[in-house]
Scaffold this active site. Sequence first.
Site, PDB file in Angstrom:
ATOM      1  N   ARG A  71       0.856  -1.178   0.000  1.00 48.23           N
ATOM      2  CA  ARG A  71       0.000   0.000   0.000  1.00 48.23           C
ATOM      3  C   ARG A  71       0.893   1.230   0.000  1.00 48.23           C
ATOM      4  NH1 ARG A  71      -4.665  -1.470  -2.115  1.00 48.23           N
ATOM      5  NH2 ARG A  71      -5.819  -3.017  -0.870  1.00 48.23           N
ATOM      6  N   ALA A  83     -11.141  -7.156  -0.531  1.00 52.28           N
ATOM      7  CA  ALA A  83     -11.934  -5.929  -0.538  1.00 52.28           C
ATOM      8  C   ALA A  83     -11.843  -5.269  -1.902  1.00 52.28           C
ATOM      9  CB  ALA A  83     -11.444  -4.968   0.552  1.00 52.28           C
ATOM     10  N   GLU A 100     -14.958  -9.870  -5.437  1.00 52.87           N
ATOM     11  CA  GLU A 100     -13.642  -9.637  -4.843  1.00 52.87           C
ATOM     12  C   GLU A 100     -13.073 -10.918  -4.240  1.00 52.87           C
ATOM     13  OE1 GLU A 100     -11.886  -7.022  -5.270  1.00 52.87           O
ATOM     14  OE2 GLU A 100     -13.499  -5.914  -6.258  1.00 52.87           O
ATOM     15  N   GLU A 104      -9.507 -12.074  -5.766  1.00 52.45           N
ATOM     16  CA  GLU A 104      -8.323 -11.974  -4.919  1.00 52.45           C
ATOM     17  C   GLU A 104      -7.913 -13.301  -4.285  1.00 52.45           C
ATOM     18  OE1 GLU A 104      -8.671  -8.761  -2.142  1.00 52.45           O
ATOM     19  OE2 GLU A 104      -8.694  -7.243  -3.725  1.00 52.45           O
ATOM     20  N   GLU A 151      -1.498  -6.336  -7.004  1.00 54.54           N
ATOM     21  CA  GLU A 151      -1.969  -7.710  -6.803  1.00 54.54           C
ATOM     22  C   GLU A 151      -1.030  -8.756  -7.396  1.00 54.54           C
ATOM     23  OE1 GLU A 151      -5.848  -7.640  -8.493  1.00 54.54           O
ATOM     24  OE2 GLU A 151      -6.743  -6.576  -6.795  1.00 54.54           O
TER      25      GLU A 151
END
Length: 212
Positions: A71, A83, A100, A104, A151
Amino acid sequence: MDVQQIRDVAEEWEVRATETPFQGRVTGVRTDEVRMPDDSWARRDYQTHPGSVAVLAVDDRQRVLILRQYRHPVRQRLWEIPAGLLDVPGENPLHAAQRELFEEAHCKAAEWKVLVDFYTSPGGTDEALRIFLATDLSEAEGDRYEAHGEELQLETARVPLEDLVRLLLAGELHNPALITGVLALQAALTGAGVEALRPADSPWPARPFVQG
């Protein structure tokens, strides 16, 4: 005060001027001039946001599915729960959460409940986030989602709920959806139980959506 009166209520103070000095692809910055209780006017700058959903996915061994990714604003790789954004106005949040979880974690869940709703930082953004509890997990069918951006280096783990509670109270975990979801589930398990949680299609006044 009667506990029945302890609830958030909608209210909107007078705004005499508003502008959007910045609008990005997803979020923007809005500036409002708001009338204060003493009749003065104050400037309030805040981020506009379409809203988000997150999924606390728990397997039959009471392990929580978590993900770690970079992040940039905080310069950390954070452990989080699946999320994503509500990309389409009026989008059904359950459908977004299911998407999601698939993208993910290549995972699906047979049982869904609303765990908790909250504003991520109401003094600085209008982002609303709904966390779902997903149980009865299994691997999704079909090809895996093609990752991109942050990701590409996504890590996954399944960690017992009690270990996550210990880690977040020790200051080792910092993602707000993960912290809120873990503590909410712990509270539910020690209280009325997950059976008392709201249905997955419960209304969400902060982000009204199309049912079905």
